[in-house]
Design a protein around this motif. Structure first.
Motif, PDB file in Angstrom:
ATOM      1  N   THR A  68       0.398  -0.852  -0.239  1.00  0.00           N
ATOM      2  CA  THR A  68      -0.182  -0.114   0.403  1.00  0.00           C
ATOM      3  C   THR A  68       0.539   1.190  -0.489  1.00  0.00           C
ATOM      4  O   THR A  68       1.755   1.389  -0.015  1.00  0.00           O
ATOM      5  N   GLY A  92      -8.627  -0.541  -2.641  1.00  0.00           N
ATOM      6  CA  GLY A  92      -9.186   1.007  -3.344  1.00  0.00           C
ATOM      7  C   GLY A  92      -7.686   1.653  -3.347  1.00  0.00           C
ATOM      8  O   GLY A  92      -6.363   1.196  -3.679  1.00  0.00           O
ATOM      9  N   ILE A  93      -7.797   2.150  -5.129  1.00  0.00           N
ATOM     10  CA  ILE A  93      -6.162   3.523  -5.864  1.00  0.00           C
ATOM     11  C   ILE A  93      -6.727   4.641  -5.334  1.00  0.00           C
ATOM     12  O   ILE A  93      -8.798   4.970  -5.619  1.00  0.00           O
ATOM     13  N   ARG A  94      -6.425   5.282  -5.546  1.00  0.00           N
ATOM     14  CA  ARG A  94      -6.488   7.541  -5.613  1.00  0.00           C
ATOM     15  C   ARG A  94      -5.137   7.821  -6.602  1.00  0.00           C
ATOM     16  O   ARG A  94      -4.226   7.582  -6.514  1.00  0.00           O
ATOM     17  N   ASP A  98      -7.443  12.978  -7.316  1.00  0.00           N
ATOM     18  CA  ASP A  98      -9.091  12.768  -6.361  1.00  0.00           C
ATOM     19  C   ASP A  98      -9.427  12.939  -4.852  1.00  0.00           C
ATOM     20  O   ASP A  98      -8.790  13.420  -4.118  1.00  0.00           O
ATOM     21  N   ASN A 100     -12.219  10.883  -3.662  1.00  0.00           N
ATOM     22  CA  ASN A 100     -12.204   9.925  -3.295  1.00  0.00           C
ATOM     23  C   ASN A 100     -11.673   8.908  -3.590  1.00  0.00           C
ATOM     24  O   ASN A 100     -10.304   8.364  -4.521  1.00  0.00           O
ATOM     25  N   TRP A 101     -11.393   7.787  -3.002  1.00  0.00           N
ATOM     26  CA  TRP A 101     -11.089   6.838  -2.890  1.00  0.00           C
ATOM     27  C   TRP A 101     -11.888   5.527  -4.324  1.00  0.00           C
ATOM     28  O   TRP A 101     -12.903   6.308  -3.874  1.00  0.00           O
ATOM     29  N   GLN A 102     -11.028   5.357  -5.000  1.00  0.00           N
ATOM     30  CA  GLN A 102     -11.698   4.383  -6.358  1.00  0.00           C
ATOM     31  C   GLN A 102     -11.857   3.240  -5.789  1.00  0.00           C
ATOM     32  O   GLN A 102     -11.076   2.449  -5.199  1.00  0.00           O
ATOM     33  N   THR A 103     -12.947   2.463  -5.481  1.00  0.00           N
ATOM     34  CA  THR A 103     -13.061   1.361  -4.603  1.00  0.00           C
ATOM     35  C   THR A 103     -12.648  -0.034  -6.195  1.00  0.00           C
ATOM     36  O   THR A 103     -13.072   0.566  -6.949  1.00  0.00           O
ATOM     37  N   TYR A 127      -0.131   7.315  -7.975  1.00  0.00           N
ATOM     38  CA  TYR A 127      -1.073   7.154  -7.775  1.00  0.00           C
ATOM     39  C   TYR A 127      -1.229   5.983  -6.246  1.00  0.00           C
ATOM     40  O   TYR A 127       0.286   5.655  -5.465  1.00  0.00           O
ATOM     41  N   LYS A 130      -4.494   0.989  -0.988  1.00  0.00           N
ATOM     42  CA  LYS A 130      -5.183   1.167   0.252  1.00  0.00           C
ATOM     43  C   LYS A 130      -6.038  -0.741   0.283  1.00  0.00           C
ATOM     44  O   LYS A 130      -5.988  -0.700  -1.291  1.00  0.00           O
TER      45      LYS A 130
END
Length: 363
Positions: A68, A92-94, A98, A100-103, A127, A130
């Motif tokens: 992570t 998740g990735i950001r 961004d 918010n985090w993308q699931t 990037y 998490k």
């Protein structure tokens, strides 16, 4: 062998460099496949090979990372491929900027004991990832399919005209065959079995794709390297213009998907049910948006061509039997990915059209 797991101007220049597949009604009962039979012209005769010509595509670049936190790359990434062990949900990735985090997860690809995702990165050079506390072996791969140095491929100098469906061969979309090798050996040696079923997917990548050939190269890198499958997971892919792309490598005989005896090469599109199962993926996300008319027409033509050639009834119900381990499953001859496994693939709009596609392919 065990059952395997599951720039725009350049693209326009290459759309004329097509090989084509077709069928012959005389062999619809499942007779042995040969290039001369499967690759026939509209008149029923085969055309001589007119030779090849070097064409250039951007070499795919990638940068691996583990764990992570934040990862950076020396290039602008087109996609980020992620693979982890543990719970399939919660990662998740950001990207920079961004809020918010993308699931992560929920796409077409699936893996045992964990999760995976291929995420458009929009040219990002960093990037963050998490994951839940119990997650292990979190690996990511930043992928660039458009900005690398040019790499030459031997592409047919003339379009080959055959009965049926045109397609772009692997060289014609820039498939780097070295990606199929690991430690000097073919990572996923080819295995061939009688065709029983055809499964439809969507790639779960952005719609209105300006460079689908680059997307195919990105999926290839993700499947072959990030997921360690050794090749792209589908036998064929279809973009929104209706262009068909050859997927999984099946040999050097010039016949896509099949060997000279008419058996289909095992790919990696439907984990646990891959052998004897041909996978076709529409490029894009078809959850709320329907496939284009051109893409649906190419899908129908391709299914009809393969089904007629191998004597399959697109409207029939079957009991699929895995030739590797004997596992059986009742299904349709032409099904969606979700009919085999728990996934939303090929997207609800495409899934709702499968009955129409089956009927048209059987006509």
């Amino acid at each position: 062998m065990s059952e395997p797991p599951t720039p725009a101007h350049r693209r326009k220049r290459h759309l004329s460099r097509r090989g084509v597949i077709g069928t012959a009604a005389a062999v619809a009962g499942g007779a042995a496949l040969t290039p001369a039979v499967f690759a026939a012209t509209e008149s029923g005769e085969t055309e001589a090979d007119s030779g090849t010509k070097p064409e250039s595509f951007p070499a795919t670049r990638s940068a691996a990372s583990t764990g992570t936190g934040t990862a950076t790359t020396a290039f602008s990434a087109t996609y980020v491929g992620v693979r982890w062990s543990g719970a399939p949900d919660g990662a998740g990735i950001r990207f920079p900027g961004d809020a918010n985090w993308q699931t992560l997860g929920g796409g077409c690809a699936s893996v045992d004991d964990g999760g995976t995702a291929l995420v458009p990165s929009g040219g990002a050079t960093a990037y963050a990832l998490k994951a839940p506390d119990a997650t292990t072996e979190l690996r990511s791969l930043a992928i660039d399919t458009t900005g690398g140095p040019d790499r030459a491929f031997d592409v047919p100098t003339e379009a080959t005209r055959v009965r049926g469906v045109q397609y772009l061969s692997r060289p014609a979309w820039g498939a780097d065959e070295s990606k199929r090798y690991k430690d000097g050996k073919v990572n996923s040696p080819e295995a061939y079995y009688a065709l029983q079923a055809i499964t439809v997917h969507h790639t779960d990548t952005p719609n209105n794709d300006p460079d689908p050939a680059a997307t195919v190269r990105g999926i290839y890198e993700y499947h072959a390297v990030t997921l360690d499958w050794g090749d792209i997971g589908y036998h064929f892919l279809i973009d929104e213009d209706g262009t068909v792309y050859e997927g999984r490598y099946s040999g050097d005989d010039g016949v896509p998907a099949f060997d000279p005896d008419g058996k289909v090469v095992t790919a990696f599109h439907t984990a646990g049910f891959n052998s004897g199962n041909l996978g076709i993926a529409l490029i894009g996300t078809l959850v709320d948006q329907a496939p284009t008319d051109a893409a649906k027409a190419s899908l129908t033509r391709l299914i009809k061509a393969v089904a007629r050639f191998k004597g399959l009834d697109p409207l029939a119900k079957i009991t699929y039997t895995n030739p590797v381990n004997g596992v059986k499953k009742d299904n349709e001859t032409v099904s969606g990915h979700r009919d085999w496994l728990q996934t939303d693939c090929p997207g609800q709009t495409m899934y709702d059209l499968l009955a129409e596609v089956r009927t048209a392919a059987a006509s």
